[in-house]
Design an enzyme around this catalytic site. Structure first.
Site, PDB file in Angstrom:
ATOM      1  N   ALA A 248       0.809  -1.230   0.000  1.00 61.55           N
ATOM      2  CA  ALA A 248       0.000   0.000   0.000  1.00 61.55           C
ATOM      3  C   ALA A 248       0.837   1.273   0.000  1.00 61.55           C
ATOM      4  O   ALA A 248       0.356   2.335  -0.389  1.00 61.55           O
ATOM      5  CB  ALA A 248      -0.925   0.002   1.212  1.00 61.55           C
ATOM      6  N   HIS A 249       2.085   1.204   0.436  1.00 61.07           N
ATOM      7  CA  HIS A 249       3.002   2.343   0.482  1.00 61.07           C
ATOM      8  C   HIS A 249       2.318   3.700   0.719  1.00 61.07           C
ATOM      9  O   HIS A 249       1.853   3.981   1.792  1.00 61.07           O
ATOM     10  CB  HIS A 249       3.849   2.385  -0.805  1.00 61.07           C
ATOM     11  CG  HIS A 249       4.827   1.252  -0.908  1.00 61.07           C
ATOM     12  ND1 HIS A 249       5.579   0.789   0.149  1.00 61.07           N
ATOM     13  CD2 HIS A 249       5.192   0.479  -1.969  1.00 61.07           C
ATOM     14  CE1 HIS A 249       6.359  -0.207  -0.249  1.00 61.07           C
ATOM     15  NE2 HIS A 249       6.134  -0.419  -1.517  1.00 61.07           N
ATOM     16  N   ASP A 250       2.266   4.552  -0.349  1.00 63.35           N
ATOM     17  CA  ASP A 250       1.895   5.959  -0.168  1.00 63.35           C
ATOM     18  C   ASP A 250       0.501   6.145   0.444  1.00 63.35           C
ATOM     19  O   ASP A 250       0.263   7.105   1.195  1.00 63.35           O
ATOM     20  CB  ASP A 250       1.977   6.699  -1.515  1.00 63.35           C
ATOM     21  CG  ASP A 250       3.402   6.733  -2.038  1.00 63.35           C
ATOM     22  OD1 ASP A 250       4.331   6.383  -1.284  1.00 63.35           O
ATOM     23  OD2 ASP A 250       3.583   7.120  -3.211  1.00 63.35           O
ATOM     24  N   LEU A 252      -0.793   4.651   2.812  1.00 63.65           N
ATOM     25  CA  LEU A 252      -0.803   4.559   4.275  1.00 63.65           C
ATOM     26  C   LEU A 252      -0.456   5.885   4.954  1.00 63.65           C
ATOM     27  O   LEU A 252      -0.788   6.096   6.121  1.00 63.65           O
ATOM     28  CB  LEU A 252       0.144   3.462   4.757  1.00 63.65           C
ATOM     29  CG  LEU A 252      -0.298   2.024   4.504  1.00 63.65           C
ATOM     30  CD1 LEU A 252       0.437   1.067   5.446  1.00 63.65           C
ATOM     31  CD2 LEU A 252      -1.790   1.812   4.645  1.00 63.65           C
TER      32      LEU A 252
END
Ligand code: RIB
Ligand code: CA
Length: 330
Positions: A248-250, A252
């Site tokens: 999910a990276h960005d 989150l």
């Protein structure tokens, strides 16, 4: 301030997971998007700007977009990872922004300073690319930290292995000097790093449901880009072959902004390794009682928070609920 809404500047290098984060933020009723600032990283900065303009156009939102840094403070720039995000950063989408959608005339750093200083104490920064624009804004306005409400960064890692080296995460590694400046500036900063982003997998299947529900160019574009991104992840991570998706990276960073209760955090001084094999490593002092003698770890150094655990299912449910509601005009 509009009641209940969080005024935000989004600093980004779109990028597929950046695009997901942006659409989530535009869809969420509690986020007031004041502007988007772009930076090199997943693509060269003119492409990042074009992508921000295109995505806001597809979503029918007239959000200001200000172009920022095209290279790191000091280290030589690295070629963008077209094999991860596509040559255009959006999975070879082959769409272009309309000529009428133009960037703000100010630089990203100027835009950040102007916008924060116009509403002192109210504005949050969500930064999900290399931290060059934020470091430049600190150069322009050294007391900026006292005027920002909060800052949330997707980048770095405390315990999880790195994704560009055994110890470094891509955003920090892309400009370690700027990142160290930002981590030591003394503002209410939370790092949302690989320790948590590797615990949340967004599936292609979810974005297929979203696209099917809306039948809209914005969610179609997101699905197209996300499929490309998921194909890359499937080449690296076995569990993402059977259930295609990506970390999910960005996204989150916005989840933390809206729901810090979904995360477990630790506080401590965070520094960045500037050179050598460990370049880009985020090092966190997790034992403040130790009073380390080495320069750079003094007891009065500003502390940051790092996210160390996350309620994955709560994040995924919030993502799907937010994207599924009627937020796009027909
Ligand atoms: O390491 C993940 C980060 O690097 C994300 O911001 C993603 O967009 C990539 O560039
Ligand atoms: Ca990014």
């Amino acid at each position: 301030m509009s009641q209940g809404r969080i005024p935000v500047i989004f600093d980004t290098d779109p990028g597929v997971d950046d695009a997901l984060a942006l659409l989530f933020a535009l869809a969420h009723p509690d986020i007031e998007m004041l502007g988007i600032t772009t930076v090199f990283g997943n693509v060269e900065v003119p492409q990042a700007t074009a992508n921000a303009l295109l995505l806001t156009h597809l979503c029918d939102r007239d959000v200001a977009v200000a172009q920022g840094a095209g290279k790191p403070w000091r280290k030589a720039p690295h070629p963008p990872p077209a094999f991860i995000h596509g040559a255009d950063g959006l999975g070879e989408l082959a769409l272009t922004r309309p000529a009428t959608r133009c960037a703000d005339s100010r630089s990203a750093a100027n835009f950040i300073v102007d916008t924060v200083m116009a509403r002192p104490g109210e504005v949050s920064l969500v930064a999900v690319g290399p931290l060059t624009n934020l470091a430049d804004a600190l150069t322009l306005q050294p007391d900026l930290p006292t005027h920002v409400k909060s800052i949330v960064i997707m980048g770095g890692t405390v315990l999880e292995p790195g994704n560009v080296s055994p110890v470094a995460e891509a955003n920090i590694w892309n400009d370690p000097d700027a990142a160290d400046r930002v981590f030591t500036a003394g503002w209410p900063l939370t790092m949302v790093g690989l320790d948590v982003t590797h615990r949340v997998v967004v599936t292609v299947e979810m974005l297929e449901r979203v696209a099917a529900a809306h039948q809209h160019p914005a969610t179609d574009a997101l699905l197209h880009a996300f499929r490309f991104y998921a194909n890359f992840y499937a080449t690296r991570h076995g569990h993402l072959v059977t259930q295609p998706g990506s970390y999910a990276h960005d996204l989150l960073a916005f989840m933390y902004l809206l729901h810090p209760d979904y995360f477990g955090t630790e506080s401590g001084v965070i520094r960045v390794a500037l050179e050598g094999l460990a370049q880009g490593q985020t090092m966190m002092c997790r034992q403040p009682f130790m009073h380390y003698a080495q320069a750079g770890w003094e007891a009065n150094m500003p502390q940051s928070k790092a996210c160390m655990s996350v309620q994955s299912q709560a994040c995924l449910s919030l993502l799907e609920e937010t994207l599924m509601q009627p937020w796009l005009s027909p």
